[in-house]
Scaffold this motif. Structure first.
Motif, PDB file in Angstrom:
ATOM      1  N   GLN A   1       0.831  -1.200   0.000  1.00  0.00           N
ATOM      2  CA  GLN A   1       0.000   0.000   0.000  1.00  0.00           C
ATOM      3  C   GLN A   1       0.873   1.261   0.000  1.00  0.00           C
ATOM      4  O   GLN A   1       0.584   2.220  -0.729  1.00  0.00           O
ATOM      5  CB  GLN A   1      -0.925   0.013   1.208  1.00  0.00           C
TER       6      GLN A   1
ATOM      7  N   HIS B   1      -4.914   0.144  -5.932  1.00  0.00           N
ATOM      8  CA  HIS B   1      -5.626   0.208  -4.651  1.00  0.00           C
ATOM      9  C   HIS B   1      -6.620  -0.954  -4.476  1.00  0.00           C
ATOM     10  O   HIS B   1      -6.871  -1.394  -3.356  1.00  0.00           O
ATOM     11  CB  HIS B   1      -6.350   1.553  -4.526  1.00  0.00           C
ATOM     12  N   ASP B   2      -7.189  -1.432  -5.575  1.00  0.00           N
ATOM     13  CA  ASP B   2      -8.118  -2.556  -5.477  1.00  0.00           C
ATOM     14  C   ASP B   2      -7.432  -3.791  -4.920  1.00  0.00           C
ATOM     15  O   ASP B   2      -8.029  -4.551  -4.154  1.00  0.00           O
ATOM     16  CB  ASP B   2      -8.708  -2.879  -6.857  1.00  0.00           C
TER      17      ASP B   2
ATOM     18  N   THR C   1      -7.164  -3.948  -1.058  1.00  0.00           N
ATOM     19  CA  THR C   1      -8.404  -4.419  -0.433  1.00  0.00           C
ATOM     20  C   THR C   1      -8.564  -5.922  -0.600  1.00  0.00           C
ATOM     21  O   THR C   1      -8.956  -6.627   0.347  1.00  0.00           O
ATOM     22  CB  THR C   1      -9.607  -3.687  -1.054  1.00  0.00           C
ATOM     23  N   ASP C   2      -8.263  -6.424  -1.785  1.00  0.00           N
ATOM     24  CA  ASP C   2      -8.348  -7.873  -2.015  1.00  0.00           C
ATOM     25  C   ASP C   2      -7.396  -8.627  -1.104  1.00  0.00           C
ATOM     26  O   ASP C   2      -7.738  -9.697  -0.565  1.00  0.00           O
ATOM     27  CB  ASP C   2      -8.021  -8.194  -3.473  1.00  0.00           C
TER      28      ASP C   2
ATOM     29  N   ARG D   1      -6.418  -7.765   1.828  1.00  0.00           N
ATOM     30  CA  ARG D   1      -6.974  -7.768   3.192  1.00  0.00           C
ATOM     31  C   ARG D   1      -8.023  -8.865   3.347  1.00  0.00           C
ATOM     32  O   ARG D   1      -8.103  -9.529   4.388  1.00  0.00           O
ATOM     33  CB  ARG D   1      -7.590  -6.404   3.500  1.00  0.00           C
ATOM     34  N   THR D   2      -8.829  -9.055   2.316  1.00  0.00           N
ATOM     35  CA  THR D   2      -9.829 -10.130   2.358  1.00  0.00           C
ATOM     36  C   THR D   2      -9.153 -11.494   2.421  1.00  0.00           C
ATOM     37  O   THR D   2      -9.604 -12.396   3.144  1.00  0.00           O
ATOM     38  CB  THR D   2     -10.731 -10.046   1.112  1.00  0.00           C
TER      39      THR D   2
ATOM     40  N   ASN E   1      -9.155 -11.857  -6.694  1.00  0.00           N
ATOM     41  CA  ASN E   1      -8.094 -10.862  -6.796  1.00  0.00           C
ATOM     42  C   ASN E   1      -7.487 -10.855  -8.198  1.00  0.00           C
ATOM     43  O   ASN E   1      -7.390  -9.799  -8.848  1.00  0.00           O
ATOM     44  CB  ASN E   1      -7.027 -11.167  -5.742  1.00  0.00           C
TER      45      ASN E   1
END
Length: 222
Positions: A118, A173-174, A177-178, A180-181, A201
């Motif tokens: 990030q 950025h997507d 988030t992926d 983190r999932t 992802n």
């Protein structure tokens, strides 16, 4: 025992790795002409290891030799990407399944890698970000302990990595988030969630990148 053949093979491999990295990072641009004599002079080697490296790159689909032995970096290809991303997604999902469950130390490492990923995105450092993305997914690949899986992904990944470089600023950025999932699935001990999140992802990234490529990439000049 003579060692020169081994040295020559190693030299060819080094040239191959450097050229592959330059193609992936777009230092060598899509469509750019490659001259084996000039490359030999640049690397300080004879033309033989350069030609061997170019042959390997052609087998991987990263360069193409046309009429008159003219060699060019292949253009970014939406069709090729459309065919490759689902395979890569499925293989990474398989690696995640085989790696499950991860240790607490591994999960901590994933968190650290995603934070660094990030940060690299925030600083628009594409090379570092994609190296960290490789390390994130590479942890699952390593824990899967499947050499055939790793070899196949190593062969396919360069075909899509340079597309990620080309479109990096739009979609990084997507993936944060992926990731983190994916980490949450590991923490909760939910293997099917992990597999789905990993596949999502890569497939999601593929859809975005292919759509962007179709909008931005000019036709391959003849």
């Amino acid at each position: 025992m003579k060692t020169q053949p081994i040295q020559r093979t190693s030299l060819s491999e080094e040239v191959y790795q450097r050229l592959q990295q330059q193609i992936i990072t777009l230092t060598l641009a899509p469509g750019q002409k490659l001259n084996d004599q000039q490359l030999a002079e640049t690397f300080g080697v004879s033309r033989t290891p350069v030609r061997e490296a170019l042959k390997k790159l052609e087998e991987e689909g990263l360069v193409v030799t046309k009429r008159g032995s003219r060699t060019n970096v292949t253009m970014l290809d939406a069709t090729q990407a459309r065919q490759t991303f689902p395979i890569v997604a499925t293989l990474h999902a398989l690696a995640a399944r085989l790696a499950f469950p991860l240790s607490e130390a591994d999960i901590t490492r994933l968190i650290e890698l995603n934070q660094a990923f990030q940060d690299a995105i925030m600083h628009e450092d594409a090379e570092t970000a994609l190296q960290l993305d490789d390390a994130f997914h590479g942890l699952f690949l390593k824990r899967s302990q499947n050499g055939q899986l790793a070899d196949t992904l190593n062969r396919l990944t360069p075909l899509i990595r340079r597309l990620e470089y080309a479109q990096f600023s739009r979609h990084g950025h997507d993936s944060v988030t992926d990731h983190r999932t994916i980490i949450e699935a590991c923490q909760n001990g939910r293997i099917e969630d992990l597999v789905r999140a990993t596949e999502h992802n890569w497939n999601g990234l593929g859809r975005h990148l292919i759509a962007s490529l179709e909008e931005d990439t000019p036709c391959d000049p003849s």
